[in-house]
Design a protein around this motif. Structure first.
Motif, PDB file in Angstrom:
ATOM      1  N   ASN A 115      25.330 -23.386  -1.897  1.00 49.59           N
ATOM      2  CA  ASN A 115      25.750 -22.074  -2.418  1.00 49.59           C
ATOM      3  C   ASN A 115      24.622 -21.099  -2.698  1.00 49.59           C
ATOM      4  N   THR A 116      23.379 -21.424  -2.355  1.00 47.79           N
ATOM      5  CA  THR A 116      22.259 -20.653  -2.894  1.00 47.79           C
ATOM      6  C   THR A 116      21.601 -19.691  -1.915  1.00 47.79           C
ATOM      7  N   ASN A 117      21.455 -20.078  -0.655  1.00 52.51           N
ATOM      8  CA  ASN A 117      20.718 -19.220   0.266  1.00 52.51           C
ATOM      9  C   ASN A 117      21.168 -19.535   1.694  1.00 52.51           C
ATOM     10  N   GLY A 160      16.985 -24.437  -2.288  1.00 56.09           N
ATOM     11  CA  GLY A 160      17.579 -23.136  -1.993  1.00 56.09           C
ATOM     12  C   GLY A 160      16.554 -22.088  -1.610  1.00 56.09           C
ATOM     13  N   HIS A 161      15.263 -22.409  -1.774  1.00 59.22           N
ATOM     14  CA  HIS A 161      14.226 -21.391  -1.525  1.00 59.22           C
ATOM     15  C   HIS A 161      13.079 -21.892  -0.652  1.00 59.22           C
ATOM     16  N   PRO A 162      13.401 -22.310   0.578  1.00 58.30           N
ATOM     17  CA  PRO A 162      12.303 -22.586   1.509  1.00 58.30           C
ATOM     18  C   PRO A 162      11.660 -21.260   1.924  1.00 58.30           C
ATOM     19  N   MET A 209      13.026 -27.253 -10.261  1.00 59.30           N
ATOM     20  CA  MET A 209      12.082 -26.336  -9.604  1.00 59.30           C
ATOM     21  C   MET A 209      12.872 -25.508  -8.597  1.00 59.30           C
ATOM     22  N   HIS A 210      13.351 -24.339  -9.052  1.00 60.82           N
ATOM     23  CA  HIS A 210      14.236 -23.537  -8.204  1.00 60.82           C
ATOM     24  C   HIS A 210      13.469 -22.910  -7.045  1.00 60.82           C
ATOM     25  N   ASP A 211      12.228 -22.546  -7.270  1.00 64.41           N
ATOM     26  CA  ASP A 211      11.443 -21.841  -6.256  1.00 64.41           C
ATOM     27  C   ASP A 211       9.990 -22.294  -6.389  1.00 64.41           C
ATOM     28  N   TYR A 311      12.760 -18.300 -11.882  1.00 66.74           N
ATOM     29  CA  TYR A 311      13.719 -18.648 -10.839  1.00 66.74           C
ATOM     30  C   TYR A 311      13.191 -18.260  -9.464  1.00 66.74           C
ATOM     31  N   HIS A 312      12.567 -17.071  -9.367  1.00 63.54           N
ATOM     32  CA  HIS A 312      12.217 -16.560  -8.035  1.00 63.54           C
ATOM     33  C   HIS A 312      10.841 -15.926  -8.000  1.00 63.54           C
ATOM     34  N   THR A 313      10.133 -16.219  -6.937  1.00 62.41           N
ATOM     35  CA  THR A 313       8.840 -15.604  -6.676  1.00 62.41           C
ATOM     36  C   THR A 313       9.050 -14.251  -6.007  1.00 62.41           C
ATOM     37  N   PHE A 483      24.358 -15.145  -4.950  1.00 63.76           N
ATOM     38  CA  PHE A 483      22.931 -15.463  -4.926  1.00 63.76           C
ATOM     39  C   PHE A 483      22.205 -14.724  -3.803  1.00 63.76           C
ATOM     40  N   HIS A 484      21.774 -15.441  -2.757  1.00 65.51           N
ATOM     41  CA  HIS A 484      20.797 -14.849  -1.838  1.00 65.51           C
ATOM     42  C   HIS A 484      21.350 -14.671  -0.432  1.00 65.51           C
ATOM     43  N   GLY A 485      20.727 -13.706   0.268  1.00 66.17           N
ATOM     44  CA  GLY A 485      21.095 -13.456   1.653  1.00 66.17           C
ATOM     45  C   GLY A 485      19.878 -13.103   2.474  1.00 66.17           C
TER      46      GLY A 485
END
Ligand SMILES: [Fe+2]
Length: 496
Positions: A115-117, A160-162, A209-211, A311-313, A483-485
């Motif tokens: 559900n994240t990216n 969720g954040h490669p 570690m979300h990101d 959460y995000h860089t 979330f992300h797109g």
């Protein structure tokens, strides 16, 4: 943003307003457009978020665990050819929709509708998520192909954040799992879709570690104070007993492969019945780890920072011997609550001196903001511009509402703001360059904007230099806040 209260049975902040799920899948072609879609756009914009299927118990719902639904548009030749929204078909979602599970492996982690990216890599479209759950491959039309384990090279969940290295096309990731023990795993996937580099990084605890961040020569690991908490696990007595025993084990040791395999297979056979098991721990030291690309865990250098959660860089880069990281920063997260956001995030910059070990932190902007994005041709490199979504201050018991878009000029130390009118809520905006050689803000920004008066959403395309709208693509439905797109150019994927 104000402190949130615990959800009640009557209302849940992530089940009301435009956080509420939509209840059907739609395919609509040749969408109406106001303005003019730039001719250089040929591809898909795909965004994902939680959209729980079926009846939801508000007392049990957790936003981060909502079933993933994609929302995508195909754009070409100045036209919006189609809009589709689709649930990701995990085994459980397929069963509940009365469909046959499309397939895949059970060795890729917990079966969960990611559900994240949504990203493109190695010609594939992938829906991804953290926490030990599998990635899912999608078709160009957003149907589910099946769970994806990087051609048999990944075991036990992804992230969720490669991050795609813009110079090499390699996909870097840091993954963690409730079953992974006190460690995270850094991986690099080649342009062939196979993981070719793995570093297991030991930590003092099983950390969320979300990101992470990537520079030209380094990987930055976020070891922050949100850790596995056995008291948050499970709901039924059986789950609580089994979950707590496993949780105690996984906090100090990786769960043995045989048990992991059993749990992953089991997760595909039943509807998930767990809570998000990570919570704030004020005794956990907050620190960044700087790992040379290609190095081993022994090469990590740690830098202590003031307690916070990221959460995000926005981006990270090198300035001589100094590694610079820019990100929205929450004072705490999951502090004694199943709601992730306890307070307002500010935009911060950390400078980590690799020679002296010194850390300097400075505030870029104290307004509440999240969903940071850049021109990703400059990922890991010095950059000038960044884009974030600004939030209003929530009333007690309500959730924050996205209100505006910020464009930061980090060189001039200025910012521009744009809104979308009363009653509107923007989502994350992504930058798309006008051509491969275009200047850093020469292109467009695109993202969904919900309009409360019509209860529908538009895909809004802005001139990234001026923030003026150049096109609005009108959707037949609303797109819930999610979330992300990403913009996925037509040439980035190959139908199999
Ligand atoms: Fe995220």
């Amino acid at each position: 943003m104000a402190l949130q209260t615990h959800p009640t049975v009557d209302a849940h902040p992530y089940l009301t307003g435009n956080y509420a799920p939509v209840d059907r899948e739609i395919t609509e072609t040749d969408l109406p457009v106001t303005g003019r879609i730039p001719d250089f756009l040929d591809g898909r914009y795909v965004r994902i978020g939680p959209n729980p299927l079926g009846t939801i118990d508000p007392a049990r719902y957790e936003w981060f665990l909502g079933d993933g639904m994609t929302h995508g548009l195909r754009i070409s030749g100045g036209r919006a050819l189609w809009y589709r929204n689709r649930w990701v078909r995990s085994a459980d979602i397929s069963r509940r929709l009365g469909e046959r599970w499309p397939g895949g492996t059970h060795r890729a982690g917990f079966d969960f509708p990611a559900n994240t990216n949504v990203i493109a890599h190695a010609g594939r479209t992938l829906a991804v998520v953290e926490g030990g759950a599998t990635a899912y491959e999608l078709t160009d039309d957003l149907d589910t192909v099946g769970s994806f384990d990087f051609c048999g090279t990944l075991r036990g969940g992804y992230t969720g954040h490669p991050k795609t290295d813009p110079k090499t096309g390699e996909l870097h990731a840091i993954s963690y799992s409730p079953l992974g023990g006190p460690a995270v795993r850094y991986t690099v996937a080649g342009v062939d879709g196979r993981i070719n580099h793995v570093v297991d990084i030991p930590l003092p605890d099983n950390t969320m570690m979300h990101d992470f961040a990537l520079t030209e020569h380094h990987v930055i690991v976020f070891d922050l104070p949100v850790v596995l908490n056995v008291r948050a696990l499970g709901s039924s007595l059986a789950h609580k007993l089994a979950g707590r025993a496993l949780g105690r084990l996984a906090r100090r040791h990786p769960v043995p492969d045989m048990i992991s395999d059993m749990l992953w297979r089991g997760s595909a056979r039943m509807s998930p019945d767990v809570n998000w098991p990570y919570r704030w721990d004020q005794n956990h030291e907050a620190r960044f780890g700087v790992l040379p690309r290609g190095g081993s865990a022994a090469d990590l250098r740690w830098f202590s920072i003031d307690g916070c959660f990221i959460y995000h860089t926005l981006n990270a880069y090198e300035n001589g011997n100094v590694v610079v990281l820019e990100a929205p920063c929450f004072p705490t997260s999951y502090e004694g609550s199943s709601l992730p956001f306890d307070a307002s995030p500010t935009l911060e910059r950390w400078s980590l001196d690799l020679h002296t070990g010194a850390v300097r932190q400075e505030r870029i902007d104290d307004r509440g903001q999240e969903f940071p994005r850049i021109d990703e041709r400059l990922l890991g490199q010095p950059h000038r511009f960044g884009y974030t979504v600004g939030f209003d201050a929530a009333a007690v018991g309500e959730v924050e509402r996205p209100q505006m878009l910020f464009k930061h000029d980090l060189v001039q130390q200025t910012s521009q703001t744009t809104g979308f009118g009363p009653g509107t809520q923007p989502g994350e905006f992504v930058f798309v360059a006008g051509d491969p050689e275009a200047a850093e803000d020469d292109g467009v920004l695109m993202g969904f904007v919900y309009d409360g008066s019509s209860n529908r959403s538009d895909l809004v395309i802005l001139d990234a230099t001026t923030l003026e709208a150049v096109a609005r693509i009108h959707l037949p439905t609303r797109v819930p806040n999610g979330f992300h797109g990403n913009w996925i150019p037509a040439e980035a994927t190959v139908e199999r």
